[in-house]
Design a protein around this motif. Sequence first.
Motif, PDB file in Angstrom:
ATOM      1  N   ARG A 106      -4.437  -0.845  -1.081  1.00  8.94           N
ATOM      2  CA  ARG A 106      -3.686  -1.882  -0.758  1.00  8.94           C
ATOM      3  C   ARG A 106      -3.820  -2.795  -2.346  1.00  8.94           C
ATOM      4  O   ARG A 106      -4.832  -2.827  -2.699  1.00  8.94           O
ATOM      5  N   GLN A 110       0.905  -1.126  -0.013  1.00  9.59           N
ATOM      6  CA  GLN A 110       0.114   0.060   0.203  1.00  9.59           C
ATOM      7  C   GLN A 110       0.914   1.078  -0.202  1.00  9.59           C
ATOM      8  O   GLN A 110       1.697   1.425   0.896  1.00  9.59           O
ATOM      9  N   ALA A 111       0.898   1.853  -1.064  1.00  9.22           N
ATOM     10  CA  ALA A 111       1.479   3.306  -1.197  1.00  9.22           C
ATOM     11  C   ALA A 111       0.796   4.436  -0.569  1.00  9.22           C
ATOM     12  O   ALA A 111      -0.445   4.220  -0.251  1.00  9.22           O
ATOM     13  N   PRO A 112       1.297   5.516  -0.232  1.00  5.23           N
ATOM     14  CA  PRO A 112       0.648   6.403   0.361  1.00  5.23           C
ATOM     15  C   PRO A 112      -0.598   7.023  -0.468  1.00  5.23           C
ATOM     16  O   PRO A 112      -0.297   7.190  -1.802  1.00  5.23           O
ATOM     17  N   GLY A 113      -1.706   7.309   0.133  1.00  6.38           N
ATOM     18  CA  GLY A 113      -2.750   7.821  -0.748  1.00  6.38           C
ATOM     19  C   GLY A 113      -3.577   6.702  -1.930  1.00  6.38           C
ATOM     20  O   GLY A 113      -4.258   7.071  -2.593  1.00  6.38           O
ATOM     21  N   LYS A 114      -2.964   5.409  -1.759  1.00 10.38           N
ATOM     22  CA  LYS A 114      -3.491   4.605  -2.615  1.00 10.38           C
ATOM     23  C   LYS A 114      -3.984   3.396  -1.849  1.00 10.38           C
ATOM     24  O   LYS A 114      -3.867   3.130  -0.709  1.00 10.38           O
ATOM     25  N   THR A 123      11.379   1.999   1.064  1.00 12.65           N
ATOM     26  CA  THR A 123      11.445   3.257   0.506  1.00 12.65           C
ATOM     27  C   THR A 123      12.616   3.259  -0.556  1.00 12.65           C
ATOM     28  O   THR A 123      13.587   2.729  -0.230  1.00 12.65           O
ATOM     29  N   GLN A 179       7.879  -1.091   5.918  1.00  9.63           N
ATOM     30  CA  GLN A 179       8.025  -0.185   4.995  1.00  9.63           C
ATOM     31  C   GLN A 179       9.389  -0.488   3.933  1.00  9.63           C
ATOM     32  O   GLN A 179      10.480  -0.665   4.522  1.00  9.63           O
ATOM     33  N   THR A 193       7.638   1.911  -3.593  1.00 10.61           N
ATOM     34  CA  THR A 193       7.672   2.550  -2.249  1.00 10.61           C
ATOM     35  C   THR A 193       6.243   2.308  -1.886  1.00 10.61           C
ATOM     36  O   THR A 193       5.377   3.057  -2.309  1.00 10.61           O
ATOM     37  N   ALA A 194       6.445   1.684  -0.804  1.00 16.76           N
ATOM     38  CA  ALA A 194       5.007   1.450  -0.046  1.00 16.76           C
ATOM     39  C   ALA A 194       5.526   0.714   1.159  1.00 16.76           C
ATOM     40  O   ALA A 194       6.407   0.238   1.505  1.00 16.76           O
TER      41      ALA A 194
END
Length: 111
Positions: A45, A39-43, A108, A106, A90-91
Amino acid sequence: QVQIVESGGGLVQPGGSLRLSCTFPGNIVGIWSMDWYRQAPGKQREFVANIARGGDTNVADSVKGRFTVSRDNARNTTYLQMSMLKPEDTAVYYCRAMAYWGRGIQVTVSS
């Protein structure tokens, strides 16, 4: 409470590699599928890869050719080998076995 533990994440430069591990607190021989999601930020899973009890694997198109999944039944562990990493990888990466999820780890990818 079943606690799945992921490890191996961190910061890596684009083009680099990481290997994630997921250890299940019990015998995984009978578990039909060990799964990896991210799961990326704002997206939402999304599915990354899985490996069936017999060893068959599925890998998302977005990571095909770069990520491979394996399992070591003797260690109750599944692995996600990630190569040629890109910033869009990145997720937070999660492992799932049956109805149980790990807490996530995490990854990155940045220079």
